[in-house]
Scaffold this active site. Structure first.
Site, PDB file in Angstrom:
ATOM      1  N   ASP A  14      -4.322  11.029  -3.124  1.00 17.20           N
ATOM      2  CA  ASP A  14      -4.930   9.840  -2.543  1.00 17.20           C
ATOM      3  C   ASP A  14      -6.011  10.197  -1.527  1.00 17.20           C
ATOM      4  O   ASP A  14      -7.033   9.505  -1.420  1.00 17.20           O
ATOM      5  CB  ASP A  14      -3.866   8.962  -1.899  1.00 17.20           C
ATOM      6  CG  ASP A  14      -2.933   8.330  -2.923  1.00 17.20           C
ATOM      7  OD1 ASP A  14      -3.302   8.293  -4.108  1.00 17.20           O
ATOM      8  OD2 ASP A  14      -1.838   7.884  -2.535  1.00 17.20           O
ATOM      9  N   LYS A  21       2.470  -4.755 -12.956  1.00 21.60           N
ATOM     10  CA  LYS A  21       3.610  -4.302 -12.155  1.00 21.60           C
ATOM     11  C   LYS A  21       4.298  -5.479 -11.485  1.00 21.60           C
ATOM     12  O   LYS A  21       3.647  -6.429 -11.047  1.00 21.60           O
ATOM     13  CB  LYS A  21       3.143  -3.325 -11.072  1.00 21.60           C
ATOM     14  CG  LYS A  21       2.520  -2.043 -11.603  1.00 21.60           C
ATOM     15  CD  LYS A  21       1.974  -1.186 -10.474  1.00 21.60           C
ATOM     16  CE  LYS A  21       1.323   0.082 -11.002  1.00 21.60           C
ATOM     17  NZ  LYS A  21       0.717   0.882  -9.909  1.00 21.60           N
ATOM     18  N   HIS A  32      -3.867   2.590  -6.439  1.00 18.74           N
ATOM     19  CA  HIS A  32      -3.735   3.091  -7.800  1.00 18.74           C
ATOM     20  C   HIS A  32      -4.031   1.991  -8.818  1.00 18.74           C
ATOM     21  O   HIS A  32      -3.736   0.821  -8.591  1.00 18.74           O
ATOM     22  CB  HIS A  32      -2.320   3.631  -8.023  1.00 18.74           C
ATOM     23  CG  HIS A  32      -1.964   4.748  -7.081  1.00 18.74           C
ATOM     24  ND1 HIS A  32      -0.667   5.029  -6.718  1.00 18.74           N
ATOM     25  CD2 HIS A  32      -2.740   5.655  -6.430  1.00 18.74           C
ATOM     26  CE1 HIS A  32      -0.659   6.064  -5.876  1.00 18.74           C
ATOM     27  NE2 HIS A  32      -1.910   6.445  -5.691  1.00 18.74           N
ATOM     28  N   ARG A  74       0.560   4.730   0.184  1.00 23.06           N
ATOM     29  CA  ARG A  74       0.375   5.147  -1.210  1.00 23.06           C
ATOM     30  C   ARG A  74      -0.615   4.188  -1.882  1.00 23.06           C
ATOM     31  O   ARG A  74      -0.520   2.984  -1.745  1.00 23.06           O
ATOM     32  CB  ARG A  74       1.703   5.156  -1.968  1.00 23.06           C
ATOM     33  CG  ARG A  74       2.762   6.091  -1.381  1.00 23.06           C
ATOM     34  CD  ARG A  74       4.019   6.096  -2.246  1.00 23.06           C
ATOM     35  NE  ARG A  74       5.114   6.832  -1.640  1.00 23.06           N
ATOM     36  CZ  ARG A  74       5.359   8.128  -1.802  1.00 23.06           C
ATOM     37  NH1 ARG A  74       4.552   8.850  -2.571  1.00 23.06           N
ATOM     38  NH2 ARG A  74       6.384   8.710  -1.212  1.00 23.06           N
ATOM     39  N   TYR A 101       9.776  -0.783  -9.106  1.00 24.82           N
ATOM     40  CA  TYR A 101       8.678  -1.290  -9.926  1.00 24.82           C
ATOM     41  C   TYR A 101       9.171  -1.529 -11.348  1.00 24.82           C
ATOM     42  O   TYR A 101       9.829  -0.667 -11.932  1.00 24.82           O
ATOM     43  CB  TYR A 101       7.562  -0.258 -10.080  1.00 24.82           C
ATOM     44  CG  TYR A 101       6.881   0.275  -8.869  1.00 24.82           C
ATOM     45  CD1 TYR A 101       5.545  -0.016  -8.628  1.00 24.82           C
ATOM     46  CD2 TYR A 101       7.534   1.123  -7.985  1.00 24.82           C
ATOM     47  CE1 TYR A 101       4.880   0.507  -7.543  1.00 24.82           C
ATOM     48  CE2 TYR A 101       6.878   1.658  -6.896  1.00 24.82           C
ATOM     49  CZ  TYR A 101       5.547   1.352  -6.680  1.00 24.82           C
ATOM     50  OH  TYR A 101       4.894   1.889  -5.594  1.00 24.82           O
ATOM     51  N   HIS A 114      -3.216  -1.294  -6.666  1.00 25.71           N
ATOM     52  CA  HIS A 114      -1.981  -1.503  -5.908  1.00 25.71           C
ATOM     53  C   HIS A 114      -1.759  -0.364  -4.923  1.00 25.71           C
ATOM     54  O   HIS A 114      -2.026   0.799  -5.213  1.00 25.71           O
ATOM     55  CB  HIS A 114      -0.769  -1.580  -6.853  1.00 25.71           C
ATOM     56  CG  HIS A 114       0.533  -1.736  -6.126  1.00 25.71           C
ATOM     57  ND1 HIS A 114       1.441  -0.699  -5.999  1.00 25.71           N
ATOM     58  CD2 HIS A 114       1.069  -2.793  -5.466  1.00 25.71           C
ATOM     59  CE1 HIS A 114       2.484  -1.133  -5.301  1.00 25.71           C
ATOM     60  NE2 HIS A 114       2.285  -2.389  -4.981  1.00 25.71           N
TER      61      HIS A 114
END
Length: 207
Positions: free
Chosen positions: A168, A72, A62, A59, A132, A119
């Protein structure tokens, strides 16, 4: 807990002290005062997220528009991941550099990344679960991504065939994101972070 700065300005690794006995264990996985002492301001807690990923899922990468961006504080509460911080701030001495930290349910480390940094992570186990703490709420119009497999970034993901979301997989390369003005400016990010007051909110010039 031990708080160690990473090689990218604005990112830290946090290692808690665990207290265990035959009943189980206890630890402080987040301390606002200790974190504020290290980074220079408190983390404003605006939203908490939880993600669960299958082994091999990647993932990211971002990031959010600055201001306000989104700081974060990330930890893995089940399984294990390779957590990755990428410097996407145009003009930064470490622009385009990435750094990875293993987060798992053994050492129970956390990573803090400030506004403007990218991240991402790769799940090393099934049901890898990340928690998070975020400084701002989700803003879909201000959230962006850079392709996690971009050769220019050269992130060494520890899986042969990363599983990506459609979003993504369609994300631009680092070069394309820079050309189109999508990336944050290093000077803007530093100025915004410097403006954060004792409540974690930006302070006006008159305050």
């Amino acid at each position: 807990m031990k708080i160690r700065p990473l090689g990218i300005e604005g990112a830290w690794e946090i290692t808690p002290q665990q207290h265990g006995d035959p009943r189980g264990l206890f630890m402080e996985w987040y301390r606002f005062d200790r974190l504020a002492e290290a980074v220079g301001h408190p983390l404003r807690l605006a939203q908490g997220n939880l993600s669960v990923s299958a082994r091999g899922v990647v993932r990211g990468i971002h990031f959010a528009d600055v201001p306000p961006g989104q700081a974060k504080y990330v930890t893995c509460v089940r399984g294990a991941v390779l957590d990755v911080v990428v410097d996407l701030r145009v003009g930064s001495p470490t622009f385009g550099r990435w750094e990875g930290v293993r987060l798992d349910e053994v050492d129970r480390r956390a990573v803090y990344l400030s506004e403007g940094l990218g991240h991402g992570f790769c799940a090393l186990t099934d049901d890898a679960t990340l928690s998070y703490l975020c400084s701002t709420t989700y803003n879909p119009t201000g959230e962006h991504a850079v392709h996690p497999l971009d050769p220019e970034l050269g992130i060494e993901w520890p899986v042969e065939e990363p599983q990506l979301s459609a979003r993504d997989a369609a994300a631009p390369s680092l070069a394309r994101a820079r050309e189109t003005g999508l990336l944050p400016e290093h000077a803007t990010c530093r100025s915004y972070v410097a403006s954060l007051g004792p409540d974690g909110m930006p302070q006006s010039a008159g305050n």
